[in-house]
Design a protein around this motif. Structure first.
Motif, PDB file in Angstrom:
ATOM      1  N   HIS A  27      38.407  36.720 -25.095  1.00  0.00           N
ATOM      2  CA  HIS A  27      37.731  35.552 -24.536  1.00  0.00           C
ATOM      3  C   HIS A  27      38.680  34.798 -23.599  1.00  0.00           C
ATOM      4  N   PRO A  28      38.149  33.896 -22.768  1.00  0.00           N
ATOM      5  CA  PRO A  28      39.022  33.172 -21.829  1.00  0.00           C
ATOM      6  C   PRO A  28      40.200  32.472 -22.500  1.00  0.00           C
ATOM      7  N   GLY A  29      39.994  31.957 -23.722  1.00  0.00           N
ATOM      8  CA  GLY A  29      41.070  31.265 -24.418  1.00  0.00           C
ATOM      9  C   GLY A  29      42.159  32.175 -24.944  1.00  0.00           C
ATOM     10  N   ASP A  30      41.921  33.497 -24.906  1.00  0.00           N
ATOM     11  CA  ASP A  30      42.915  34.454 -25.407  1.00  0.00           C
ATOM     12  C   ASP A  30      43.981  34.791 -24.362  1.00  0.00           C
ATOM     13  N   LEU A  31      43.771  34.379 -23.128  1.00  0.00           N
ATOM     14  CA  LEU A  31      44.752  34.598 -22.067  1.00  0.00           C
ATOM     15  C   LEU A  31      45.584  33.336 -21.867  1.00  0.00           C
ATOM     16  N   HIS A  32      46.863  33.491 -21.565  1.00  0.00           N
ATOM     17  CA  HIS A  32      47.687  32.323 -21.276  1.00  0.00           C
ATOM     18  C   HIS A  32      48.716  32.660 -20.207  1.00  0.00           C
ATOM     19  N   LEU A  33      49.201  31.592 -19.560  1.00  0.00           N
ATOM     20  CA  LEU A  33      50.216  31.755 -18.522  1.00  0.00           C
ATOM     21  C   LEU A  33      51.542  32.142 -19.156  1.00  0.00           C
ATOM     22  N   THR A  34      52.300  32.963 -18.480  1.00  0.00           N
ATOM     23  CA  THR A  34      53.614  33.352 -18.979  1.00  0.00           C
ATOM     24  C   THR A  34      54.605  33.387 -17.821  1.00  0.00           C
ATOM     25  N   GLU A  35      55.852  33.093 -18.124  1.00  0.00           N
ATOM     26  CA  GLU A  35      56.922  33.157 -17.127  1.00  0.00           C
ATOM     27  C   GLU A  35      57.589  34.529 -17.128  1.00  0.00           C
ATOM     28  N   THR A  36      57.287  35.313 -18.169  1.00  0.00           N
ATOM     29  CA  THR A  36      57.911  36.623 -18.284  1.00  0.00           C
ATOM     30  C   THR A  36      56.978  37.705 -17.759  1.00  0.00           C
ATOM     31  N   GLN A  37      57.280  38.945 -18.123  1.00  0.00           N
ATOM     32  CA  GLN A  37      56.468  40.064 -17.646  1.00  0.00           C
ATOM     33  C   GLN A  37      55.051  39.962 -18.190  1.00  0.00           C
ATOM     34  N   GLY A  38      54.058  40.267 -17.356  1.00  0.00           N
ATOM     35  CA  GLY A  38      52.670  40.205 -17.785  1.00  0.00           C
ATOM     36  C   GLY A  38      51.752  40.771 -16.721  1.00  0.00           C
ATOM     37  N   ILE A  39      50.497  40.360 -16.769  1.00  0.00           N
ATOM     38  CA  ILE A  39      49.473  40.848 -15.847  1.00  0.00           C
ATOM     39  C   ILE A  39      49.428  39.932 -14.627  1.00  0.00           C
ATOM     40  N   ALA A  40      49.665  40.479 -13.455  1.00  0.00           N
ATOM     41  CA  ALA A  40      49.632  39.690 -12.223  1.00  0.00           C
ATOM     42  C   ALA A  40      48.193  39.322 -11.888  1.00  0.00           C
ATOM     43  N   ALA A  41      48.013  38.099 -11.412  1.00  0.00           N
ATOM     44  CA  ALA A  41      46.666  37.632 -11.068  1.00  0.00           C
ATOM     45  C   ALA A  41      46.730  36.646  -9.917  1.00  0.00           C
ATOM     46  N   ASN A  42      45.622  36.540  -9.191  1.00  0.00           N
ATOM     47  CA  ASN A  42      45.498  35.627  -8.064  1.00  0.00           C
ATOM     48  C   ASN A  42      44.314  34.701  -8.323  1.00  0.00           C
ATOM     49  N   ILE A  43      44.567  33.390  -8.272  1.00  0.00           N
ATOM     50  CA  ILE A  43      43.512  32.415  -8.569  1.00  0.00           C
ATOM     51  C   ILE A  43      42.524  32.340  -7.407  1.00  0.00           C
ATOM     52  N   THR A  44      41.229  32.495  -7.717  1.00  0.00           N
ATOM     53  CA  THR A  44      40.178  32.372  -6.694  1.00  0.00           C
ATOM     54  C   THR A  44      39.440  31.040  -6.796  1.00  0.00           C
ATOM     55  N   ARG A  45      39.501  30.410  -7.985  1.00  0.00           N
ATOM     56  CA  ARG A  45      38.823  29.123  -8.176  1.00  0.00           C
ATOM     57  C   ARG A  45      39.374  28.455  -9.422  1.00  0.00           C
ATOM     58  N   ALA A  46      39.540  27.133  -9.379  1.00  0.00           N
ATOM     59  CA  ALA A  46      39.990  26.371 -10.550  1.00  0.00           C
ATOM     60  C   ALA A  46      39.120  25.131 -10.682  1.00  0.00           C
ATOM     61  N   THR A  47      38.573  24.902 -11.866  1.00  0.00           N
ATOM     62  CA  THR A  47      37.690  23.756 -12.095  1.00  0.00           C
ATOM     63  C   THR A  47      38.160  22.971 -13.307  1.00  0.00           C
ATOM     64  N   TYR A  48      38.061  21.658 -13.211  1.00  0.00           N
ATOM     65  CA  TYR A  48      38.474  20.764 -14.286  1.00  0.00           C
ATOM     66  C   TYR A  48      37.384  20.707 -15.348  1.00  0.00           C
ATOM     67  N   ARG A  49      37.729  20.948 -16.614  1.00  0.00           N
ATOM     68  CA  ARG A  49      36.766  20.938 -17.706  1.00  0.00           C
ATOM     69  C   ARG A  49      37.120  19.909 -18.780  1.00  0.00           C
ATOM     70  N   GLY A  50      37.937  18.919 -18.446  1.00  0.00           N
ATOM     71  CA  GLY A  50      38.295  17.894 -19.411  1.00  0.00           C
ATOM     72  C   GLY A  50      39.550  18.270 -20.185  1.00  0.00           C
ATOM     73  N   ALA A  51      39.364  18.933 -21.312  1.00  0.00           N
ATOM     74  CA  ALA A  51      40.503  19.307 -22.148  1.00  0.00           C
ATOM     75  C   ALA A  51      41.265  20.497 -21.596  1.00  0.00           C
ATOM     76  N   TYR A  52      40.661  21.202 -20.641  1.00  0.00           N
ATOM     77  CA  TYR A  52      41.336  22.365 -20.077  1.00  0.00           C
ATOM     78  C   TYR A  52      40.887  22.594 -18.638  1.00  0.00           C
ATOM     79  N   LEU A  53      41.642  23.438 -17.960  1.00  0.00           N
ATOM     80  CA  LEU A  53      41.314  23.856 -16.609  1.00  0.00           C
ATOM     81  C   LEU A  53      40.806  25.287 -16.671  1.00  0.00           C
ATOM     82  N   ARG A  54      39.644  25.550 -16.078  1.00  0.00           N
ATOM     83  CA  ARG A  54      39.105  26.906 -16.054  1.00  0.00           C
ATOM     84  C   ARG A  54      39.506  27.555 -14.723  1.00  0.00           C
ATOM     85  N   ALA A  55      40.242  28.645 -14.839  1.00  0.00           N
ATOM     86  CA  ALA A  55      40.662  29.379 -13.641  1.00  0.00           C
ATOM     87  C   ALA A  55      39.941  30.711 -13.579  1.00  0.00           C
TER      88      ALA A  55
END
Length: 356
Positions: free
Chosen positions: A285-313
């Motif tokens: 699920h979307p909440g199972d992914l998180h940002l990391t500074e180390t090795q991981g899956i490269a991604a490019n943000i296409t849209r970011a929306t404010y959802r209150g308690a979190y940002l949906r990217a």
């Protein structure tokens, strides 16, 4: 309280088969929700259980008594079932108390007993002071509580609810969810709740049956449906689930497995009997992914929306940047379109191999 046994029932309307070998075993006093998209057959299933439709095949038993087979059919009024319809089905010319008492009157309950039951159940649903009002003078939530009180007054052993919150606004739906839960706790009735809204189903039910194209795909606890879907269809339907193909599935024991996902090694949950596989579908699920500074899956943000308690990217991920994913980033966070990020998967599930 009564248990319900639905055994391989089928139902067709003309050339269209709406129910296909549907089976469910519901315990006495259990709150069960049937969840699925429009047209999946869930309302037909409820109507068969209520006795409004005859079966083409299979059988239904309530409290150990057979009520529906292709050869024998107990009428709705003899099943001990209460039905709460989406449109409430209240008599507009009757008061609240008269609406609740009407079924008791038809059943031949003496006047003194009717008055006693009506007073008791109206107090239970906090409508005692409104007993003399007409339905037109009530809010949508109050009308729904009248319909519930009517079932409670009849001392129904089974209560069927056909998308009862579909016509209400979001705030009232939240209040009525609490009312249904309280009603279930007070009455102890077996409750069978039809909905297309998974938030309702997961919040209210002890167990949820996910239905599609006339079949039950999985019947399980809400937590299990969310975290351990039995099929790709269930995984994609519950909680914004995402299904991807992983490679080199290697069981590690204790319900864990290693796999390769978009070129990265990840550790996932799996069924105890999971075997090594070259490829498998996994869900998260979307909440199972998180940002990391180390090795991981490269991604490019296409849209970011404010959802209150979190940002949906919304991102495009993977070596080729062609895999669409959704990521929930805890606030405060600042992400912009075009930004390059690295993701790690903190949880996921290996969908069992249906063939195995």
């Amino acid at each position: 309280m009564s248990d319900i046994r639905i055994d391989a029932i089928s139902k067709s309307f003309g050339p269209t088969q709406v129910l296909k070998d549907v089976s469910l075993a519901i315990e006495a006093g259990e709150f069960v929700a049937v969840l699925g998209p429009s047209g999946c057959g869930k309302t037909t299933l409820l109507r068969c259980l209520a006795g409004f439709e005859r079966l083409d095949g299979g059988a239904i038993a309530i409290g150990g008594e057979a009520v529906s087979t292709p050869r024998a059919h107990v009428p709705p009024e003899s099943r001990g079932i209460g039905v709460v319809f989406q449109n409430y089905a209240l008599w507009p010319h009757m008061s609240v108390a008269q609406n609740v008492a009407y079924g008791l009157k038809i059943a031949g309950i003496p006047r003194a007993e009717r008055t006693k039951r009506v007073s008791r159940v109206l107090d239970l649903v906090a409508l005692g002071p409104l007993a003399n009002r007409r339905p037109a003078d009530l809010s949508g939530g109050q009308r729904q509580r009248v319909a519930l009180a009517r079932c409670l007054a009849m001392e129904s052993r089974v209560v069927l609810l056909d998308e009862p919150l579909a016509n209400l606004d979001v705030h009232l739906r939240g209040a009525l969810e609490e009312e249904f839960a309280a009603f279930h706790a007070r009455s102890g009735a077996t409750m069978f709740y039809i909905t297309h809204d998974q938030a309702e189903a997961l919040a209210l039910a002890d167990r949820v049956a996910v239905m599609n194209a006339g079949r039950i795909l999985q019947f399980d606890r809400p937590q299990a449906l969310f975290s351990q879907p039995a099929s790709e269809t269930v995984a994609g339907f519950i909680g914004e689930g995402r299904v991807l193909e992983a490679e080199d599935i290697r069981p590690l024991g204790n319900g864990r497995a290693a796999a390769s996902l978009m070129g990265q090694t990840v550790e996932l949950r799996c069924a105890p009997g999971e075997r090594a596989r070259g490829r498998a579908k996994i869900s998260f699920h979307p909440g199972d992914l998180h940002l990391t500074e180390t090795q991981g899956i490269a991604a490019n943000i296409t849209r970011a929306t404010y959802r209150g308690a979190y940002l949906r990217a919304e991102v495009m991920a993977g070596p080729g940047g062609h895999v669409p994913l959704s990521v929930n980033i805890a606030a405060p966070a600042s992400l912009t379109r075009g930004q390059r990020i690295t993701l790690a998967l903190r949880d996921g599930w290996v969908i069992p191999d249906a063939a195995a």
